[in-house]
Design a protein around this motif. Structure first.
Motif, PDB file in Angstrom:
ATOM      1  N   TYR A   1      13.483   7.165 -21.467  1.00 38.70           N
ATOM      2  CA  TYR A   1      12.596   6.641 -20.423  1.00 38.70           C
ATOM      3  C   TYR A   1      13.369   6.347 -19.145  1.00 38.70           C
ATOM      4  CZ  TYR A   1       9.348   3.481 -18.023  1.00 38.70           C
ATOM      5  OH  TYR A   1       8.528   2.878 -17.105  1.00 38.70           O
ATOM      6  N   ARG A   2      12.799   6.804 -18.031  1.00 45.66           N
ATOM      7  CA  ARG A   2      13.328   6.499 -16.704  1.00 45.66           C
ATOM      8  C   ARG A   2      12.168   6.237 -15.753  1.00 45.66           C
ATOM      9  NH1 ARG A   2      17.016   9.476 -19.175  1.00 45.66           N
ATOM     10  NH2 ARG A   2      19.237   9.172 -18.711  1.00 45.66           N
ATOM     11  N   ARG A   3      12.358   5.268 -14.899  1.00 47.05           N
ATOM     12  CA  ARG A   3      11.322   4.906 -13.942  1.00 47.05           C
ATOM     13  C   ARG A   3      11.978   4.498 -12.630  1.00 47.05           C
ATOM     14  NH1 ARG A   3       8.494   0.468 -11.892  1.00 47.05           N
ATOM     15  NH2 ARG A   3       6.213   0.721 -11.797  1.00 47.05           N
ATOM     16  N   ALA A   4      11.391   4.949 -11.527  1.00 48.23           N
ATOM     17  CA  ALA A   4      11.872   4.566 -10.206  1.00 48.23           C
ATOM     18  C   ALA A   4      10.699   4.059  -9.378  1.00 48.23           C
ATOM     19  CB  ALA A   4      12.532   5.749  -9.512  1.00 48.23           C
ATOM     20  N   GLU A   5      10.899   2.933  -8.732  1.00 56.03           N
ATOM     21  CA  GLU A   5       9.878   2.357  -7.860  1.00 56.03           C
ATOM     22  C   GLU A   5      10.531   1.992  -6.535  1.00 56.03           C
ATOM     23  OE1 GLU A   5       7.065  -0.614  -9.385  1.00 56.03           O
ATOM     24  OE2 GLU A   5       7.697  -1.900  -7.722  1.00 56.03           O
ATOM     25  N   VAL A   6       9.912   2.412  -5.439  1.00 53.95           N
ATOM     26  CA  VAL A   6      10.411   2.097  -4.112  1.00 53.95           C
ATOM     27  C   VAL A   6       9.359   1.262  -3.388  1.00 53.95           C
ATOM     28  CG1 VAL A   6      11.208   3.003  -1.905  1.00 53.95           C
ATOM     29  CG2 VAL A   6      11.782   4.209  -4.018  1.00 53.95           C
ATOM     30  N   VAL A   7       9.758   0.039  -3.014  1.00 58.91           N
ATOM     31  CA  VAL A   7       8.864  -0.876  -2.306  1.00 58.91           C
ATOM     32  C   VAL A   7       9.371  -1.026  -0.874  1.00 58.91           C
ATOM     33  CG1 VAL A   7       7.814  -3.159  -2.258  1.00 58.91           C
ATOM     34  CG2 VAL A   7       8.465  -2.130  -4.461  1.00 58.91           C
ATOM     35  N   PRO A   8       8.599  -0.564   0.123  1.00 52.05           N
ATOM     36  CA  PRO A   8       9.032  -0.736   1.510  1.00 52.05           C
ATOM     37  C   PRO A   8       8.774  -2.156   2.004  1.00 52.05           C
ATOM     38  CG  PRO A   8       7.023   0.582   1.424  1.00 52.05           C
ATOM     39  CD  PRO A   8       7.356   0.208   0.016  1.00 52.05           C
TER      40      PRO A   8
ATOM     41  N   ALA B   1       0.826  -1.213   0.000  1.00 50.56           N
ATOM     42  CA  ALA B   1       0.000   0.000   0.000  1.00 50.56           C
ATOM     43  C   ALA B   1       0.855   1.255   0.000  1.00 50.56           C
ATOM     44  CB  ALA B   1      -0.926  -0.006   1.203  1.00 50.56           C
ATOM     45  N   ALA B   2       2.148   1.125   0.285  1.00 50.84           N
ATOM     46  CA  ALA B   2       3.025   2.291   0.419  1.00 50.84           C
ATOM     47  C   ALA B   2       4.070   2.362  -0.681  1.00 50.84           C
ATOM     48  CB  ALA B   2       3.708   2.272   1.785  1.00 50.84           C
ATOM     49  N   VAL B   3       3.853   1.654  -1.784  1.00 51.04           N
ATOM     50  CA  VAL B   3       4.802   1.674  -2.903  1.00 51.04           C
ATOM     51  C   VAL B   3       4.795   3.052  -3.562  1.00 51.04           C
ATOM     52  CG1 VAL B   3       5.337   0.693  -5.166  1.00 51.04           C
ATOM     53  CG2 VAL B   3       4.543  -0.790  -3.305  1.00 51.04           C
ATOM     54  N   GLY B   4       5.981   3.570  -3.872  1.00 53.73           N
ATOM     55  CA  GLY B   4       6.096   4.848  -4.558  1.00 53.73           C
ATOM     56  C   GLY B   4       6.660   4.673  -5.955  1.00 53.73           C
TER      57      GLY B   4
END
Length: 268
Positions: A250-257, A131-134
């Motif tokens: 293209y650039r993409r960043a994903e942060v998964v806690p 639920a807190a993925v950015g």
């Protein structure tokens, strides 16, 4: 319990723990003699456990196909089994650990209580807070669409994929004490030069295949028309991703806690 392919596990765990393993310090890995990795899959966490300790590390999973990959790629012993009915005697290990397993179980406490039974000392769980993925992306629509899809998925999935603050309470329900929690952020980035997996992910967006992988969960909360409209938007977004990737823009960043929760087994 949901099933995953070996490729999915590789892509979602790629690079995890490469930057820092400080969040695993509470597991006291250098002191362990025998560790069980439950729901080991292809052995992504098992490799880290073996690298950080001199312990015997055993991989357990319900899927023999994944275990075959884990055995071939890690050289560690593997056992097929159910997380809620572990095929081991009481106190067989001094640490039982899982990664991204409990969020996929309908009754995660059943597995945790089994972990406590077969461990003589400690139990640990490394679980994502979905639920807190950015997400950030050079394709603005991707950020908004992923937010909408994630919200619908969380409402439609059959298990709690965002255990978060409830995880320590589950530990305590199983009689584990001295429960400690830390948080690890898995940072996943896509940027030039792109690898084959990045290109395949873009293709899955453009064809709608990536969204279709969650169709069952999404259709539980979306009407047929709403799902079809979302899929059209998703494919259009995917084509923009592919175009930017072709231009190397293209650039993409994903942060998964991930919450790392550790508890000690009470004296029997």
């Amino acid at each position: 319990m949901r099933r995953f392919t070996a490729e999915y596990l590789r892509r979602t765990r790629e690079g995890m723990w490469d930057g820092s393993r400080a969040a695993l310090s509470a597991l006291a890995l250098p002191t362990r003699t025998r560790i069980l990795d439950v729901g080991a899959g292809t052995g992504e966490l098992s490799r880290v456990l073996a690298a950080e300790s001199d312990a015997e590390v055993v991989c357990l999973d319900a899927d023999p196909r994944l275990l075959g990959v884990a055995r071939d790629e890690t050289g560690l012993p593997v056992v097929a089994g159910d997380a809620t009915r572990l095929p081991f005697e009481t106190d067989a290990f001094d640490l039982v650990v899982c990664q991204a397993l409990l969020v996929n179980l309908p009754t995660p406490a059943d597995a945790l209580c089994e972990f406590a039974r077969v461990s003589s000392d400690s139990v640990a769980a490394v679980e994502p807070d979905n639920a807190a993925v950015g997400v950030d992306s050079t394709v603005e629509r991707e950020v908004e669409l992923e937010r909408r899809v994630r919200s619908a998925y969380l409402d439609g999935v059959a298990t709690d994929v965002a255990l978060g603050d409830t995880l320590p309470a589950l530990f305590e329900r199983c009689g584990l004490r001295d429960v400690r929690t830390s948080r690890y952020h898995h940072d996943k980035r896509v940027e030039p030069p792109y690898d084959a997996g990045d290109v395949e992910d873009a293709k899955r967006k453009a064809t709608g295949e990536g969204l279709d992988a969650h169709e069952t969960e999404l259709r539980r909360v979306l009407s047929a028309d709403a799902y079809d409209a979302l899929r059209r938007e998703w494919r259009s977004m995917g084509r923009t991703v592919a175009e930017q990737m072709h231009a190397e823009e293209y650039r993409r960043a994903e942060v998964v806690p991930f919450d790392v929760v550790v508890g000690r087994v009470a004296e029997r």
